[in-house]
Design an enzyme around this catalytic site. Structure first.
Site, PDB file in Angstrom:
ATOM      1  N   GLY A 455       0.845  -1.158  -0.079  1.00 17.01           N
ATOM      2  CA  GLY A 455       0.034  -0.062  -0.062  1.00 17.01           C
ATOM      3  C   GLY A 455       0.915   1.273   0.124  1.00 17.01           C
ATOM      4  N   THR A 456       2.108   0.960  -0.014  1.00 12.75           N
ATOM      5  CA  THR A 456       3.024   2.290   0.075  1.00 12.75           C
ATOM      6  C   THR A 456       3.253   2.847  -1.278  1.00 12.75           C
ATOM      7  OG1 THR A 456       4.993   0.922  -0.417  1.00 12.75           O
ATOM      8  CG2 THR A 456       4.269   1.368   1.972  1.00 12.75           C
ATOM      9  N   LEU A 569      11.031  10.197  -3.781  1.00 17.35           N
ATOM     10  CA  LEU A 569      10.892   9.729  -5.204  1.00 17.35           C
ATOM     11  C   LEU A 569       9.556   9.874  -5.881  1.00 17.35           C
ATOM     12  CD1 LEU A 569      12.467   6.222  -4.127  1.00 17.35           C
ATOM     13  CD2 LEU A 569      13.650   8.120  -5.275  1.00 17.35           C
ATOM     14  N   GLN A 577       2.447   8.325   2.713  1.00 20.63           N
ATOM     15  CA  GLN A 577       3.322   7.763   4.024  1.00 20.63           C
ATOM     16  C   GLN A 577       3.290   8.772   5.007  1.00 20.63           C
ATOM     17  OE1 GLN A 577       3.504   4.544   3.785  1.00 20.63           O
ATOM     18  NE2 GLN A 577       5.685   4.238   2.757  1.00 20.63           N
ATOM     19  N   LYS A 640      15.926   8.285   1.453  1.00 22.87           N
ATOM     20  CA  LYS A 640      15.969   7.804   2.782  1.00 22.87           C
ATOM     21  C   LYS A 640      14.279   6.940   3.017  1.00 22.87           C
ATOM     22  CE  LYS A 640      19.336  10.583   5.046  1.00 22.87           C
ATOM     23  NZ  LYS A 640      19.819  11.423   6.188  1.00 22.87           N
ATOM     24  N   GLY A 641      14.159   5.966   3.989  1.00 22.42           N
ATOM     25  CA  GLY A 641      12.848   5.618   4.051  1.00 22.42           C
ATOM     26  C   GLY A 641      12.122   6.746   4.839  1.00 22.42           C
ATOM     27  N   GLU A 644       8.096   5.142   8.148  1.00 21.17           N
ATOM     28  CA  GLU A 644       7.584   4.947   9.542  1.00 21.17           C
ATOM     29  C   GLU A 644       8.033   6.280  10.456  1.00 21.17           C
ATOM     30  OE1 GLU A 644       8.934   0.771  11.067  1.00 21.17           O
ATOM     31  OE2 GLU A 644       9.656   1.121   9.170  1.00 21.17           O
TER      32      GLU A 644
END
Length: 680
Positions: A455-456, A569, A577, A640-641, A644
């Site tokens: 779902g990201t 991105l 997110q 980077k992520g 979360e």
């Protein structure tokens, strides 16, 4: 113009909104499909001696430890399903009913008689629990304790100190799609249509349990309705469905009911955190001490890394962190979005707010004064941190200037109004993955990797990365993911997906163009092994709340996050997110808690009627923005992520705003009105 960085809409969006997208329980597998229903233990501790089914209900099979096939040993004791009569927690799977219809399976399960020898149990986490111990390490591999300098002496000398204890309750993953598996055997080969975050990992784990080579297990996970970490490893439903299909010779579908999500698939452990801060009169930290207590099950040591986040946030010459754990007759905790960081930052960032009050400083200025010159944990130079920029620019956009730091200063009608701030951080990591690219001719390409989109927007982002590297429009790239038979990829978790998979896709595409080959498979293991450790994404959260002076009701009027997460991105999916994490943080601050009945050893609010997650009516204004920065050392994309960091710090910002509005400091989450009202 590059495609990466453009707000491309999700490629699978039309399939999802029209119902064409298939989830684990929706694959047609034949007319002889059977349905399974799990019988869960009604006691928290004991021994199951016998299972008696009602013969009039005529199920296809009733499996329990007395007749279930023997499984191979697993590293995860939770997957030793129906292998012994030992009961380790209430809700543990003790039997499985298989029938021709879902209704028949459920009815037969309801009429099962369990002969159990019940034993006394212990289900309550407390700071003085006699079973507390220091684990050898905390997840995933951090030391349980760290210490620099003399914390106790520094605290004794400090002109200003804060010594507070924050408690967070058990929190439960509730993805829209519950854990589900459809299993079918063909000879000794097993196919699983399974909802998970790691198809290749599930294939390997389930294969090992049944004594199969991973190549004999085919896991299909094309679409997933959320996971938040709870689907990162093979779940009991996958093993039970495969077991039932093996015994009955039929395809078997097993979908866990919502209530089972509160016992069979992990949860975020409750925590008790004592945070002590020492500072000079002008707010410069001289000592930081963060001690965390959490729980695990009798079956498995799961040590949440609650205090690890404190090791990276602020500088101080005397610093100490520690974790203690106790094993209870409760289900095993597992990963839940930002495990460790989310609850840990509640303790640290609320304590920082209390220190700002004690020092008479603006809470942003306090944080800026304690920004480290090097990484506080490693001593290495800071690279692409940008925390202070997030605080400064976020404050400008939120409208922080002119804020009266005193509590209970702004009231409109019945509403007390206040604002709060908190920092955010999350580790930047990439894991080895493999991608394959094929030249299909006519400038069309196929990119294949056993990644999964929970779902990201991963499917869309990987297509954008490949299109840029191949120098073609996204329409000329076909992406294949969600299948364990594709080149092996890492798990969708830990905010590592896009970095890990994008690294492999980039390598494959570049090699294809450089060599002129028609097909290239690229393994990123060697490249990933050279990545610099200790990198983090950072951010700052701002909240405005209003609290009803009559009822104590809290409403979040505004929630804003400012982030430094490298190159973004896809702004469209990134925003989703960020704000998704922030809304989840709102749930942690105000609504969500597993309410434990100590006598029964269970959470009594085990469905969405009693366990409230934020809904549309709870979310008034939530927005996110980010700095235009890249970290070219993090990975080839400079990203980077982001999955979360939205939940890290946002609960603390809301709690700090509640204090600013009312003067009531909530240190026991969530901030329910019954805790606020007595102080109004």
């Amino acid at each position: 113009m590059t495609t990466v960085g453009q707000p491309l809409q999700r490629l699978e969006g039309p399939d999802k909104v029209t119902g064409a997208a298939r989830y684990a329980a929706e694959y047609p597998v034949g007319d002889d499909l059977a349905y399974a229903w799990v019988v869960q233990s009604p006691v928290p501790r004991g021994a199951l001696r016998n299972v008696v089914a009602d013969p009039l209900l005529d199920p296809i099979a009733v499996l329990w430890h007395g007749n279930a096939p023997r499984l191979s040993d697993s590293d995860d004791p939770e997957l030793a399903l129906l292998q012994s009569g030992r009961i380790s927690y209430r809700g543990q799977a003790v039997a499985l009913v298989v029938a021709r219809t879902l209704e028949a399976a459920r009815r037969a399960a309801q009429e099962i008689t369990l002969e159990i020898e019940e034993e006394p149990h212990d289900a309550v986490l407390r700071a003085d629990h006699p079973g507390l111990y220091t684990p050898e390490k905390v997840n995933p591999f951090f030391p349980a304790e760290t210490s620099d300098g003399d914390v106790d002496a520094a605290l004794a000398r400090a002109p200003v100190t804060v010594d507070v204890t924050y408690e967070t309750p058990a929190l439960h993953n509730n993805p829209m799609e519950p854990h589900a598996t459809t299993a079918l055997w063909s000879g000794d080969d097993l196919t699983l249509y399974d909802s998970n975050q790691h198809p290749a990992g599930v294939a390997a784990t389930v294969g090992a349990v049944f004594g199969l080579d991973p190549s004999q297990v085919h896991v299909v996970t094309e679409h997933v309705g959320g996971g938040f970490g709870s689907k990162g490893i093979a779940s009991p439903n996958a093993v039970l469905a495969a077991m039932a299909a093996k015994v009955t010779g039929r395809p078997v579908k097993l979908v866990l009911p919502r209530q089972a999500m509160f016992s069979m698939v992990g949860y975020r452990t409750p925590t008790i955190q004592r945070v002590r801060l020492g500072a000079s009169a002008d707010g410069v930290l001289t000592a930081v001490d963060h001690q965390a207590i959490s729980q695990s099950s009798r079956l498995f040591e799961f040590a949440e890394q609650t205090a690890v986040v404190t090791r990276h946030m602020y500088t101080a010459p005397n610093r100490r962190t520690g974790h203690r754990l106790t094993r209870l007759d409760m289900p095993t905790p597992r990963w839940m979005r930002a495990p460790g960081e989310a609850p840990g930052m509640v303790g640290l960032e609320c304590a920082m707010d209390e220190l700002a009050v004690a020092c008479g400083l603006d809470p942003i200025e306090l944080r800026v004064r304690n920004e480290p010159a090097v990484d506080p944990e490693s001593g290495l130079p800071l690279i692409s941190r940008h925390y202070v920029e997030c605080l400064r620019q976020g404050a400008d956009r939120f409208g922080w200037a002119g804020r009266d730091p005193r509590p209970r200063q702004r009231r409109e009608g019945d509403w007390w109004i206040g604002t709060g701030v908190a920092g955010a951080t999350y580790p930047t990591m990439a894991l080895p993955s493999t991608a394959r690219v094929r030249d299909l001719g006519d400038s069309r390409y196929e990119v294949a990797i056993a990644a999964v989109d929970i779902g990201t927007g991963a499917r869309t982002i990987l297509t954008q990365i490949a299109a840029d590297e191949l120098g073609v429009p996204v329409e000329q790239v076909r992406i294949r993911i969600g299948d364990s038979t594709l080149p092996k990829a890492s798990m969708a978790g830990g905010s590592t997906g896009s970095a890990s998979w994008g690294w492999a896709v980039t390598g494959a595409c570049r090699e294809l163009r450089a060599t002129g080959k028609l097909e290239v498979t690229y393994d990123s293991s060697e490249s990933v092994s050279g990545q610099k450790a200790g990198k983090h994404a950072f951010g700052a959260h701002f909240a405005e709340v209003r609290v009803d002076a009559v009822t104590g009701e809290v409403r979040v009027s505004r929630l804003f996050g400012m982030y430094a997460c490298g190159r973004i991105l896809n702004p469209r999916t990134a925003r989703s997110q960020f704000i998704g994490g922030m809304v989840m943080g709102m749930g942690m601050a105000l609504f969500e808690e597993g309410v434990l009945d100590p006598a029964m050893g269970e959470w009594v609010n085990h469905d969405l009627a009693g366990y409230h997650v934020p809904a549309h009516a709870d979310v008034e204004s939530v927005d996110a923005a980010w700095l235009d920065v890249q970290d070219t050392e993090a990975n080839p994309m400079g990203s980077k992520g982001i999955g979360e960091i939205g939940i890290v710090g946002s609960p603390a910002a809301i709690l700090n705003a509640v204090w600013h509005a009312t003067g009531v400091r909530i240190r026991d989450l969530p901030a329910r009105l019954d805790k606020i009202l007595p102080g109004l």
